[in-house]
Design a protein around this motif. Sequence first.
Motif, PDB file in Angstrom:
ATOM      1  N   GLN A 134     -10.493  -6.901  -0.045  1.00 21.20           N
ATOM      2  CA  GLN A 134      -9.533  -6.960  -1.229  1.00 21.20           C
ATOM      3  C   GLN A 134      -9.942  -7.583  -2.374  1.00 21.20           C
ATOM      4  O   GLN A 134      -8.966  -8.273  -3.134  1.00 21.20           O
ATOM      5  CB  GLN A 134      -8.447  -8.026  -0.396  1.00 21.20           C
ATOM      6  CG  GLN A 134      -7.425  -7.149   0.750  1.00 21.20           C
ATOM      7  CD  GLN A 134      -6.499  -6.255   0.195  1.00 21.20           C
ATOM      8  OE1 GLN A 134      -5.403  -6.710   0.098  1.00 21.20           O
ATOM      9  NE2 GLN A 134      -6.831  -4.973  -0.124  1.00 21.20           N
ATOM     10  N   SER A 135     -11.291  -7.657  -2.483  1.00 16.52           N
ATOM     11  CA  SER A 135     -11.870  -8.212  -4.036  1.00 16.52           C
ATOM     12  C   SER A 135     -11.738  -6.923  -4.788  1.00 16.52           C
ATOM     13  O   SER A 135     -11.759  -5.719  -4.654  1.00 16.52           O
ATOM     14  CB  SER A 135     -12.987  -8.922  -3.858  1.00 16.52           C
ATOM     15  OG  SER A 135     -14.060  -7.876  -3.499  1.00 16.52           O
ATOM     16  N   ARG A 167      -9.871  -1.952  -6.269  1.00 12.26           N
ATOM     17  CA  ARG A 167     -10.072  -3.037  -5.454  1.00 12.26           C
ATOM     18  C   ARG A 167     -10.543  -2.469  -4.075  1.00 12.26           C
ATOM     19  O   ARG A 167     -10.513  -1.196  -3.766  1.00 12.26           O
ATOM     20  CB  ARG A 167      -8.573  -3.450  -5.090  1.00 12.26           C
ATOM     21  CG  ARG A 167      -8.621  -4.964  -4.266  1.00 12.26           C
ATOM     22  CD  ARG A 167      -7.109  -5.332  -3.905  1.00 12.26           C
ATOM     23  NE  ARG A 167      -6.119  -5.455  -4.892  1.00 12.26           N
ATOM     24  CZ  ARG A 167      -6.172  -6.637  -5.666  1.00 12.26           C
ATOM     25  NH1 ARG A 167      -6.722  -7.508  -5.605  1.00 12.26           N
ATOM     26  NH2 ARG A 167      -5.307  -6.818  -6.662  1.00 12.26           N
ATOM     27  N   THR A 168     -11.517  -3.484  -3.197  1.00 15.53           N
ATOM     28  CA  THR A 168     -11.930  -2.868  -2.015  1.00 15.53           C
ATOM     29  C   THR A 168     -10.919  -2.804  -0.841  1.00 15.53           C
ATOM     30  O   THR A 168     -10.185  -4.028  -0.772  1.00 15.53           O
ATOM     31  CB  THR A 168     -13.150  -3.579  -1.488  1.00 15.53           C
ATOM     32  OG1 THR A 168     -12.824  -5.107  -1.241  1.00 15.53           O
ATOM     33  CG2 THR A 168     -14.256  -3.484  -2.558  1.00 15.53           C
ATOM     34  N   GLU A 171     -20.562  -6.136   2.834  1.00 17.04           N
ATOM     35  CA  GLU A 171     -19.563  -7.214   2.251  1.00 17.04           C
ATOM     36  C   GLU A 171     -20.115  -8.253   1.100  1.00 17.04           C
ATOM     37  O   GLU A 171     -19.724  -9.227   0.818  1.00 17.04           O
ATOM     38  CB  GLU A 171     -19.136  -8.122   3.449  1.00 17.04           C
ATOM     39  CG  GLU A 171     -18.477  -7.236   4.365  1.00 17.04           C
ATOM     40  CD  GLU A 171     -17.614  -7.938   5.613  1.00 17.04           C
ATOM     41  OE1 GLU A 171     -16.720  -8.370   5.086  1.00 17.04           O
ATOM     42  OE2 GLU A 171     -18.185  -7.914   6.715  1.00 17.04           O
ATOM     43  N   GLU A 198      -5.049 -12.743   5.262  1.00 13.89           N
ATOM     44  CA  GLU A 198      -5.927 -14.051   4.939  1.00 13.89           C
ATOM     45  C   GLU A 198      -5.290 -15.244   5.862  1.00 13.89           C
ATOM     46  O   GLU A 198      -4.057 -15.245   6.173  1.00 13.89           O
ATOM     47  CB  GLU A 198      -5.624 -14.550   3.593  1.00 13.89           C
ATOM     48  CG  GLU A 198      -6.549 -14.206   2.621  1.00 13.89           C
ATOM     49  CD  GLU A 198      -6.526 -14.513   0.949  1.00 13.89           C
ATOM     50  OE1 GLU A 198      -6.290 -15.932   1.110  1.00 13.89           O
ATOM     51  OE2 GLU A 198      -6.836 -13.902   0.235  1.00 13.89           O
ATOM     52  N   TYR A 237     -19.123  -6.913  -1.755  1.00 17.08           N
ATOM     53  CA  TYR A 237     -17.722  -7.083  -2.260  1.00 17.08           C
ATOM     54  C   TYR A 237     -16.640  -7.065  -1.060  1.00 17.08           C
ATOM     55  O   TYR A 237     -16.746  -6.044  -0.362  1.00 17.08           O
ATOM     56  CB  TYR A 237     -17.321  -5.713  -3.153  1.00 17.08           C
ATOM     57  CG  TYR A 237     -18.227  -5.380  -4.119  1.00 17.08           C
ATOM     58  CD1 TYR A 237     -18.444  -6.245  -5.251  1.00 17.08           C
ATOM     59  CD2 TYR A 237     -19.180  -4.238  -4.154  1.00 17.08           C
ATOM     60  CE1 TYR A 237     -19.584  -6.106  -6.379  1.00 17.08           C
ATOM     61  CE2 TYR A 237     -20.120  -4.349  -5.287  1.00 17.08           C
ATOM     62  CZ  TYR A 237     -20.300  -4.934  -6.136  1.00 17.08           C
ATOM     63  OH  TYR A 237     -21.072  -4.890  -7.033  1.00 17.08           O
TER      64      TYR A 237
END
Lengths: 243, 243
Positions: free
Chosen positions: A25-26, A67-68, A20, B120, A22
């Motif tokens: 959703q980043s 995106r991850t 994590e 989120e 990354y």
Amino acid sequence: MPKAKYDDIYRDLKERIEQEEYVYQSLLPSENELAARYDCSRNTVRRAIAQLASDGYVQSMHGRGVRTIYQPVEQAAFTVGGIESFKESVARNHRVASTEVLEFRHVIADAKLAARTGFEEGAALTYILRLRLLDGEPLILDHNYFRSDIAKGLTEDIARASVYDYLEGELGIVITTSKRTMTVEKVTAQDRRYLDLKGYNCLAVITGQTYDDHGVQFEWTQSRHRPDYFRFQDVATRTRPGV
Amino acid sequence: MPKAKYDDIYRDLKERIEQEEYVYQSLLPSENELAARYDCSRNTVRRAIAQLASDGYVQSMHGRGVRTIYQPVEQAAFTVGGIESFKESVARNHRVASTEVLEFRHVIADAKLAARTGFEEGAALTYILRLRLLDGEPLILDHNYFRSDIAKGLTEDIARASVYDYLEGELGIVITTSKRTMTVEKVTAQDRRYLDLKGYNCLAVITGQTYDDHGVQFEWTQSRHRPDYFRFQDVATRTRPGV
């Protein structure tokens, strides 16, 4: 060796995503940034990204970044995915596994067995029934039929170790495609004899056929899993339905 | 239109394989023969073959031909595979389906729901609980959470018809990737209330997250299936384990 290079980058990014660095959703750094970091071409970066995408770790947005989409699995489970031997799955999950060979015999496929497995009637097959234990607990009952003229020279010792290691390492068979069907089935008397079912009256069952690089079926297998240890993961990309 | 051409050839070959004109484990005609038959380029033939391979219908042997690995499924089952809506699956399986919307409400993701779904904390979501019936029998209990700012304007009527038709057709969302996990779980009181479980004390459960073409998660879903109607199919190609 470009293969080794791409594979190193793939593994490094995979680990960073799993840890994590990354987060879910980043965006990953750009292709140019990654190419500079790993001192490689953008094509090599793309190949690593493509592998991460097929693992369900990232999604590419065609020129707009990557995106991850990876999230850690919260519970320790025995995860089935890809074509992996039991031994390989276990190593990946950091568990201690053992295998008991319950039956090992040579059979000729009759009409019924041929229809069930996809082998030709009259084919010479090696039947193996194995019990798979994880950390000492019996979890999976594995039925295998191998085509004896392809999977030559199988023995009980090989069945206790790893049939796939033998097929690939000793016989040089290239294991290519696996087709599998997952169903939920009521337990049988045989299941009850070997597995402690913890009150479940059904099992997770994976039935599959495996093909070599000639497209020839050399294996039929059915794995019967105790439900609480079973998890099957899948990544799908959408095909628009036809008109 | 090369896309239409390749798609026609793909469909035609698929049908011939399904009708066992090309039987299991036999070779397809050569690329040249197929190109002549369909009056197209070999590239177009290759594209159709690649699609059949990813469906698990054939396997290419790199310059040595293409072998069929398709076998008809013997029992009429509700097959899950690809990213397909319930309505699409049903049409493909020639069944009569209906949907009852049991709950429809707007919620804000608290910490627990966020951890469970991957959205989120604080995200505005639309929750839908639906019962899926096939030929009048209640078979699947579907829980969905949609991100309200992406899946805008959902209504109970849309939920009764097809959410995917609305998202794609009305909102123009490009549904791209789905990650799913299949487990077998003990039945809950809610499952028992809506599904006739025929003596099974567990269910086949598919839990998934769906992403649009920006890689953004817009859906979390959990489908709880009566076991005797459940079948999940998968085609995998082997990745050699790393050193």
